[in-house]
Enzyme design. Structure first.
Site, PDB file in Angstrom:
ATOM      1  N   ASN A  89     -19.007 -29.281  -4.209  1.00 57.55           N
ATOM      2  CA  ASN A  89     -17.521 -29.041  -3.444  1.00 57.55           C
ATOM      3  C   ASN A  89     -17.835 -27.622  -2.886  1.00 57.55           C
ATOM      4  O   ASN A  89     -16.963 -27.324  -2.035  1.00 57.55           O
ATOM      5  CB  ASN A  89     -16.472 -28.800  -4.570  1.00 57.55           C
ATOM      6  CG  ASN A  89     -15.443 -28.016  -4.263  1.00 57.55           C
ATOM      7  OD1 ASN A  89     -14.554 -28.443  -3.604  1.00 57.55           O
ATOM      8  ND2 ASN A  89     -15.304 -26.807  -4.620  1.00 57.55           N
ATOM      9  N   TYR A 166     -19.553 -24.087  11.167  1.00 61.20           N
ATOM     10  CA  TYR A 166     -18.910 -25.009  10.255  1.00 61.20           C
ATOM     11  C   TYR A 166     -19.098 -26.375  10.383  1.00 61.20           C
ATOM     12  O   TYR A 166     -19.315 -27.462   9.848  1.00 61.20           O
ATOM     13  CB  TYR A 166     -17.541 -24.451  10.099  1.00 61.20           C
ATOM     14  CG  TYR A 166     -16.823 -25.120   8.725  1.00 61.20           C
ATOM     15  CD1 TYR A 166     -17.094 -24.634   7.568  1.00 61.20           C
ATOM     16  CD2 TYR A 166     -15.631 -25.888   9.015  1.00 61.20           C
ATOM     17  CE1 TYR A 166     -16.296 -25.083   6.209  1.00 61.20           C
ATOM     18  CE2 TYR A 166     -14.839 -26.580   7.892  1.00 61.20           C
ATOM     19  CZ  TYR A 166     -15.199 -26.192   6.536  1.00 61.20           C
ATOM     20  OH  TYR A 166     -14.556 -26.676   5.658  1.00 61.20           O
ATOM     21  N   LYS A 170     -20.561 -29.632   8.363  1.00 60.85           N
ATOM     22  CA  LYS A 170     -19.763 -30.691   7.785  1.00 60.85           C
ATOM     23  C   LYS A 170     -19.967 -31.935   8.193  1.00 60.85           C
ATOM     24  O   LYS A 170     -19.957 -32.982   7.604  1.00 60.85           O
ATOM     25  CB  LYS A 170     -18.268 -30.084   7.856  1.00 60.85           C
ATOM     26  CG  LYS A 170     -17.816 -29.022   6.998  1.00 60.85           C
ATOM     27  CD  LYS A 170     -18.275 -29.314   5.595  1.00 60.85           C
ATOM     28  CE  LYS A 170     -17.579 -28.186   4.632  1.00 60.85           C
ATOM     29  NZ  LYS A 170     -17.719 -28.299   3.347  1.00 60.85           N
ATOM     30  N   THR A 201      -5.401 -23.373   0.160  1.00 63.48           N
ATOM     31  CA  THR A 201      -6.185 -22.869  -0.787  1.00 63.48           C
ATOM     32  C   THR A 201      -6.160 -21.414  -0.376  1.00 63.48           C
ATOM     33  O   THR A 201      -5.454 -21.033   0.315  1.00 63.48           O
ATOM     34  CB  THR A 201      -7.543 -23.425  -0.347  1.00 63.48           C
ATOM     35  OG1 THR A 201      -8.158 -22.875   0.825  1.00 63.48           O
ATOM     36  CG2 THR A 201      -7.788 -24.761  -0.458  1.00 63.48           C
TER      37      THR A 201
END
Length: 259
Positions: A89, A166, A170, A201
């Site tokens: 994660n 990023y 991913k 988050t």
């Protein structure tokens, strides 16, 4: 008690989606190994699980370090006798609140520096590889198990000012998931990937409120998701309820990618 007698290792479990998964897994009967670079956060989550009657140990680990990840898996086997679930994660995205600054954020090229590229790829993609490298032998020793990887809707949809590192990392996690699933299916090791959409988050809390509200308009369900929404999907993938699922991508985005 869908994870009763299971041992789960969750990276990035000091906060956000990892923390929510750790609490949920523990409540479902799993012994949980919490891994993060934030010792204080780890201790808080571990104490919360203990106070609820669950079983957890914490281990400080940088997922971009092979030595740390190897030691993390060994700690799980030493503490609880093995590993049944590995949830990769942990992730990293340097969000620019005040605009992209050279060297400080994961920015569009050519603003993206080599240092920021390396750090973003190392944590998001290399960290997933290292988890598999050291986790798969532990899963074999248990006769099989589950790997859950974490990608992002950024791998599918690229907007203005895209974060190149990023997005690339991913996207790589999606491809790695399929490769691992096919290779290790004969060993009863299932590998799947969660694709979170807009999830509230601690990182998102850094965004200006007006930006958060504006982004929610792109979600058909009209809200940001919660860390618990992702934990629910992770629980399904970790449990025997998903016993015929491997090599798959599970999108949890409130309909964001459907637009």
């Amino acid at each position: 008690m869908r994870l009763n007698n299971k041992v789960a290792v969750i990276t990035g479990s000091g906060s956000g989606m990892g923390r929510a998964a750790a609490l949920r897994f523990a409540a479902e009967g799993a012994a949980v190994v919490l891994a993060d670079v934030n010792d204080t956060a780890l201790d808080e989550v571990c104490a919360e699980i203990d106070s609820a009657g669950g079983k957890a140990v914490s281990f400080r680990a940088d997922v971009s370090s092979a030595a740390d990840v190897e030691a993390m898996v060994k700690a799980a086997e030493d503490s609880f006798g093995g590993v049944d679930v590995l949830y990769n994660n942990a992730g990293y995205w340097r969000y620019a609140v005040d605009g992209y600054q050279v060297g400080e954020t994961d920015a569009p090229s050519p603003l993206l520096t080599e240092d920021m590229w390396d750090r973003t790829i190392d944590i998001n993609l290399k960290g997933t590889y290292l988890g598999a490298r050291f986790g798969i032998p532990a899963l074999r020793r248990r006769g099989g198990g589950v790997i859950i990887n974490c990608s992002s809707v950024a791998a599918f949809r690229v907007g203005h000012g895209a974060s190149d590192a990023y997005t690339a990392a991913k996207g790589g996690v999606l491809a790695l998931t399929r490769s691992l699933a096919v290779e290790h299916a004969p060993e009863n090791i299932r590998v799947n990937c969660i694709v979170p959409g807009p999830i509230a988050t601690p990182l998102v809390e850094r965004m200006p409120a007006e930006d958060r509200d504006a982004f929610a308009k792109y979600v058909p369900l009209g809200r940001w998701g919660t860390a618990e929404d992702i934990a629910n999907m992770a629980l399904f993938l970790a449990s025997d309820e998903s016993s015929f699922c491997t090599g798959q991508t599970f999108i949890v985005d409130g309909g964001y990618l459907a637009l």
